[in-house]
Design a protein around this motif. Structure first.
Motif, short mmCIF file in Angstrom:
data_model
loop_
_atom_site.label_atom_id
_atom_site.label_comp_id
_atom_site.label_asym_id
_atom_site.label_seq_id
_atom_site.Cartn_x
_atom_site.Cartn_y
_atom_site.Cartn_z
N LEU A 103 -0.33 6.23 49.39
CA LEU A 103 -0.55 7.65 49.64
C LEU A 103 -1.32 8.29 48.49
O LEU A 103 -2.26 9.08 48.70
N SER A 104 -0.95 7.92 47.27
CA SER A 104 -1.64 8.48 46.10
C SER A 104 -3.10 8.08 46.09
O SER A 104 -3.98 8.89 45.76
N ALA A 105 -3.37 6.84 46.47
CA ALA A 105 -4.76 6.36 46.49
C ALA A 105 -5.58 7.13 47.50
O ALA A 105 -6.76 7.47 47.25
N ARG A 106 -4.98 7.42 48.65
CA ARG A 106 -5.72 8.17 49.68
C ARG A 106 -5.98 9.61 49.23
O ARG A 106 -7.07 10.16 49.43
N VAL A 107 -4.97 10.23 48.61
CA VAL A 107 -5.11 11.61 48.16
C VAL A 107 -6.16 11.76 47.08
O VAL A 107 -6.94 12.70 47.04
#
Length: 239
Positions: free
Chosen positions: A230-234
């Motif tokens: 999720l952090s990578a996508r954000v």
């Protein structure tokens, strides 16, 4: 009182009458526990199938909703696409189930290829749904000679690998050819009583773990991976 008319070996005074409400979780609507049975032989006179059918009768009398999968025509793993009718049937039953019984002959000191093929077609997860994880599992084997536990021990390893709650009790029937009559019905014996024990334990474990899948399959490592993804996508740079 359960219908025991098709269970001539049972002593009605001691047959388990299980109160589902004692095991209910907050998300449980108290429907009958859904049990899928797999067996590992295609022979016309298959003792693993006979054992599975005895298990079905016992589970039904205990109040369970039971389905037996017929492995006839199931292809070898990865030889066809998962939408093959027999593969889809097996997977649909696995998704439907809340507990399972695996019944296999012992062949060359191990479970049969038919048994392993069925298990190999069941994914650990598919589309966010886990067809085996968190479900209760009972194990049975039939032996052509003296009693052994090679096949159930292998199945126990597989059950853990599939992240199932494999119950402590198990069944191993020695000289299976002498334990069933001409109609495929099991004769009264300590082996039969053990199968009753195993099915009673399976129903209780299934009731205890169902409705709690989200707790049983919620893992630290997966939470870390999900948070990182999720952090990578954000934080992905916008073009």
């Amino acid at each position: 009182m359960p219908d025991l008319s098709d269970l001539p070996n049972i002593d009605p005074a001691h047959f388990p009458v299980i109160d589902f409400s004692h095991y209910a979780s907050a998300n449980d609507d108290r429907h009958p526990p859904r049990i899928l049975i797999l067996y590992g032989s295609l022979r016309d006179r298959s003792y693993s199938r006979f054992s599975a059918e005895e298990a079905e009768r016992l589970l039904t009398a205990m109040g369970a909703d039971v389905r037996i999968f017929d492995p006839t025509g199931l292809p070898a793993p990865d030889s066809v696409e998962p939408d093959h009718p027999k593969v889809a049937e097996l997977r649909d039953l696995a998704f439907w189930s809340e507990g399972m019984v695996w019944s296999t002959p012992e062949r060359h000191g191990a479970m049969t290829g038919i048994m392993k093929t069925q298990i190999d077609w069941l994914p650990l997860s598919l589309g966010g749904v886990r067809p085996t994880q968190g479900r209760a599992l009972a194990l049975m084997q039939v032996c052509g000679g003296s009693q052994s536990f090679n096949a159930v021990n292998q199945l126990r390893i597989l059950g853990r690998w599939m992240r199932m709650v494999t119950i402590p009790n198990q069944s191993s029937v020695a000289k299976a050819w002498d334990e069933f009559d001409d109609n495929g019905r099991m004769k009264p014996s300590p082996y039969y009583n053990r199968i009753v024990d195993v099915m009673e334990e399976l129903v209780k474990f299934t009731l205890m773990v169902r409705g709690r899948d989200a707790i049983l399959t919620n893992r630290y490592s997966e939470r870390v991976e999900s948070a990182a993804a999720l952090s990578a996508r954000v934080n992905q740079p916008k073009l």
